[in-house]
Design a protein around this motif. Structure first.
Motif, mmCIF file in Angstrom:
data_model
loop_
_atom_site.group_PDB
_atom_site.id
_atom_site.type_symbol
_atom_site.label_atom_id
_atom_site.label_comp_id
_atom_site.label_asym_id
_atom_site.label_seq_id
_atom_site.Cartn_x
_atom_site.Cartn_y
_atom_site.Cartn_z
ATOM 1 N N THR A 94 88.310 -87.008 -0.736
ATOM 2 C CA THR A 94 89.341 -87.763 -1.460
ATOM 3 C C THR A 94 90.717 -87.501 -0.855
ATOM 4 O O THR A 94 91.522 -88.416 -0.678
ATOM 5 C CB THR A 94 89.353 -87.378 -2.955
ATOM 6 N N GLY A 121 83.830 -89.415 -18.663
ATOM 7 C CA GLY A 121 82.874 -88.473 -18.086
ATOM 8 C C GLY A 121 83.434 -87.654 -16.945
ATOM 9 O O GLY A 121 82.951 -86.575 -16.681
ATOM 10 N N THR A 167 95.289 -83.480 -4.325
ATOM 11 C CA THR A 167 94.900 -84.861 -4.605
ATOM 12 C C THR A 167 95.686 -85.410 -5.792
ATOM 13 O O THR A 167 96.116 -86.564 -5.774
ATOM 14 C CB THR A 167 93.384 -84.974 -4.896
ATOM 15 N N GLY A 168 95.909 -84.555 -6.796
ATOM 16 C CA GLY A 168 96.709 -84.962 -7.956
ATOM 17 C C GLY A 168 98.115 -85.365 -7.537
ATOM 18 O O GLY A 168 98.650 -86.365 -8.020
ATOM 19 N N LYS A 177 95.261 -94.205 -10.406
ATOM 20 C CA LYS A 177 96.068 -94.460 -9.208
ATOM 21 C C LYS A 177 95.401 -95.523 -8.319
ATOM 22 O O LYS A 177 96.060 -96.419 -7.793
ATOM 23 C CB LYS A 177 96.239 -93.146 -8.446
ATOM 24 N N ALA A 187 86.140 -85.280 -14.971
ATOM 25 C CA ALA A 187 87.106 -84.254 -15.365
ATOM 26 C C ALA A 187 88.326 -84.328 -14.454
ATOM 27 O O ALA A 187 88.307 -85.012 -13.438
ATOM 28 C CB ALA A 187 86.458 -82.886 -15.274
ATOM 29 N N ILE A 218 92.666 -79.735 -5.868
ATOM 30 C CA ILE A 218 92.931 -80.535 -7.071
ATOM 31 C C ILE A 218 94.424 -80.850 -7.150
ATOM 32 O O ILE A 218 94.827 -81.998 -7.406
ATOM 33 C CB ILE A 218 92.448 -79.810 -8.357
ATOM 34 N N PRO A 277 90.882 -83.861 -11.643
ATOM 35 C CA PRO A 277 91.879 -84.922 -11.718
ATOM 36 C C PRO A 277 91.280 -86.328 -11.660
ATOM 37 O O PRO A 277 91.975 -87.267 -11.297
ATOM 38 C CB PRO A 277 92.724 -84.657 -10.465
ATOM 39 N N LYS A 288 106.868 -91.045 -13.779
ATOM 40 C CA LYS A 288 107.114 -90.833 -12.346
ATOM 41 C C LYS A 288 107.025 -92.140 -11.567
ATOM 42 O O LYS A 288 107.813 -92.408 -10.665
ATOM 43 C CB LYS A 288 106.088 -89.819 -11.833
ATOM 44 N N MET A 289 106.043 -92.974 -11.911
ATOM 45 C CA MET A 289 105.783 -94.203 -11.157
ATOM 46 C C MET A 289 106.606 -95.387 -11.687
ATOM 47 O O MET A 289 106.482 -96.489 -11.165
ATOM 48 C CB MET A 289 104.291 -94.570 -11.234
ATOM 49 N N TRP A 326 102.669 -89.459 -15.547
ATOM 50 C CA TRP A 326 102.424 -90.249 -14.336
ATOM 51 C C TRP A 326 103.212 -91.556 -14.420
ATOM 52 O O TRP A 326 103.868 -91.966 -13.463
ATOM 53 C CB TRP A 326 100.917 -90.497 -14.226
ATOM 54 N N LEU A 352 86.442 -83.350 -3.064
ATOM 55 C CA LEU A 352 87.910 -83.275 -3.103
ATOM 56 C C LEU A 352 88.501 -83.381 -1.696
ATOM 57 O O LEU A 352 89.534 -84.030 -1.497
ATOM 58 C CB LEU A 352 88.360 -81.971 -3.770
ATOM 59 N N LEU A 382 93.115 -89.423 -13.372
ATOM 60 C CA LEU A 382 94.394 -89.689 -12.721
ATOM 61 C C LEU A 382 94.166 -90.405 -11.385
ATOM 62 O O LEU A 382 94.842 -91.392 -11.062
ATOM 63 C CB LEU A 382 95.134 -88.360 -12.498
ATOM 64 N N ARG A 392 99.037 -86.606 -4.704
ATOM 65 C CA ARG A 392 99.011 -87.917 -4.044
ATOM 66 C C ARG A 392 98.941 -89.029 -5.088
ATOM 67 O O ARG A 392 99.523 -90.092 -4.900
ATOM 68 C CB ARG A 392 97.833 -88.025 -3.069
ATOM 69 N N ALA A 393 98.204 -88.769 -6.187
ATOM 70 C CA ALA A 393 98.142 -89.758 -7.266
ATOM 71 C C ALA A 393 99.526 -89.973 -7.862
ATOM 72 O O ALA A 393 99.850 -91.056 -8.338
ATOM 73 C CB ALA A 393 97.166 -89.323 -8.343
ATOM 74 N N MET A 394 100.347 -88.920 -7.838
ATOM 75 C CA MET A 394 101.718 -89.016 -8.354
ATOM 76 C C MET A 394 102.679 -89.539 -7.282
ATOM 77 O O MET A 394 103.890 -89.450 -7.443
ATOM 78 C CB MET A 394 102.208 -87.638 -8.827
ATOM 79 N N LEU A 406 93.402 -90.186 0.559
ATOM 80 C CA LEU A 406 94.730 -90.323 -0.048
ATOM 81 C C LEU A 406 95.864 -89.911 0.898
ATOM 82 O O LEU A 406 97.035 -90.024 0.553
ATOM 83 C CB LEU A 406 94.817 -89.494 -1.332
ATOM 84 N N LYS A 438 79.718 -80.813 -15.928
ATOM 85 C CA LYS A 438 80.947 -81.306 -16.543
ATOM 86 C C LYS A 438 81.646 -82.337 -15.664
ATOM 87 O O LYS A 438 82.782 -82.735 -15.941
ATOM 88 C CB LYS A 438 81.892 -80.137 -16.822
ATOM 89 N N ARG A 439 80.991 -82.747 -14.631
ATOM 90 C CA ARG A 439 81.491 -83.761 -13.696
ATOM 91 C C ARG A 439 82.886 -83.452 -13.142
ATOM 92 O O ARG A 439 83.762 -84.312 -13.075
ATOM 93 C CB ARG A 439 81.450 -85.154 -14.341
ATOM 94 N N VAL A 440 83.034 -82.196 -12.741
ATOM 95 C CA VAL A 440 84.234 -81.805 -12.001
ATOM 96 C C VAL A 440 83.900 -82.023 -10.526
ATOM 97 O O VAL A 440 82.808 -81.669 -10.085
ATOM 98 C CB VAL A 440 84.573 -80.305 -12.242
ATOM 99 N N THR A 471 103.389 -88.223 -4.459
ATOM 100 C CA THR A 471 104.098 -87.142 -3.786
ATOM 101 C C THR A 471 103.429 -86.873 -2.435
ATOM 102 O O THR A 471 102.206 -86.857 -2.350
ATOM 103 C CB THR A 471 104.039 -85.865 -4.671
#
Lengths: 82, 182
Positions: B130, A19, B48-49, A30, A21, B45, A23, A61-62, A58, B127, A26, B51-53, B134, B119-121, B55
């Motif tokens: 978050t 549900g 935050t993305g 994490k 979107a 986006i 990021p 990378k990790m 991902w 953000l 991801l 940081r998940a990686m 992060l 669409k739950r963005v 970086t």
């Protein structure tokens, strides 16, 4: 791994990011991976198709081992080993 | 002879160390400039993305983008007439940003926000929260703050907020593998 092999995989942790979107999945992965021990298997559930390309990258990378994904009616199950 | 070789090795070692120090880190440097809702969404986006990686993320907020960091509940004291005018005309925080295209007097912006919810963005506010969790570093251009007449006390409570000059941005960018201007 083939779909049959993946279906037989026992996950130590399941992350439900359905549900949300990009990021979302991801970020959820994490966050959840912090509770997983090295060598354990994590499964990510997502309804966002982008996750299918993001998670393998991902993992690379990790330095996690990516097993593959199963599509189940628009829900993607992705498996990895930490 | 061996003394000469030793000297040579030492020189090489020195050069190698210099090169290693020059190598870019696993870090992204983002200049947030525009202050448009859509562009700031993209910037947050990516931040935050990243940081998940794993970086490191260094954001440099300048010009119109600084308005995103205003807290609508707070206000600055001791402003002159021009600063007050500017403060009045500029968006008061992330919720007041508009689309760069198809804004249509705000109709486009609220339509997009409705779509994002459906669409739950994640919203821009989510953000930012978050990003704070992060460890995304937000560095605000002191000169822009001064120019727009924004005071530090009217900015949001963000855990990694610094007020810096262009030199800090350049030093961060120099060490980053990825650079973006948004």
């Amino acid at each position: 791994m083939t779909t049959e092999e993946l279906k037989a995989v026992k996950s130590d942790k399941v992350v439900d990011a359905r549900g949300t979107a990009c990021p979302g999945p991801l970020l959820a992965a994490k966050k959840a991976v912090a509770d997983v021990q090295a060598g354990q298997i994590m499964e990510i559930l997502s309804s966002d198709e982008g996750t299918k390309s993001d998670i393998p990258k991902w993992c690379k990378k990790m330095n996690y081992e990516y097993f593959g994904s199963i599509d189940e009616d628009g829900i993607y199950r992705l498996f990895l080993k930490k | 002879m061996s003394l000469e070789i030793e000297k040579h090795v030492q020189e090489l070692q020195q050069k190698l160390n210099q090169l290693q120090n020059r190598q870019a880190k696993d870090q992204i440097s983002i200049i947030a400039f525009s202050g448009d809702l859509d562009k700031m969404l993209a910037a947050m986006i990516i931040a935050t993305g990243a940081r998940a990686m794993d970086t490191e993320v260094k954001m440099f907020f300048t010009f119109w983008a600084t308005a995103m960091l205003r807290d609508p509940q707070k206000s600055g004291k001791g402003k002159d007439f021009m600063s007050k005018m500017f403060g009045f005309m500029m968006p008061r925080g992330s919720k007041k940003l508009k689309l760069s295209k198809m804004n249509m007097c705000g109709m486009g912006t609220s339509m997009l926000k409705g779509l994002m919810k459906k669409k739950r963005v994640a919203s821009l506010e989510e953000l930012i929260a978050t990003a704070g969790e992060l460890g995304v570093e937000i560095n605000v251009c002191e000169m822009s703050m001064d120019l727009m007449g924004f005071k530090r006390e009217e900015m949001i409570d963000y855990p990694h907020l610094n007020y810096v000059g262009v030199g800090s941005y350049l030093a961060d960018a120099d060490e980053s593998r990825i650079q973006l201007f948004i």
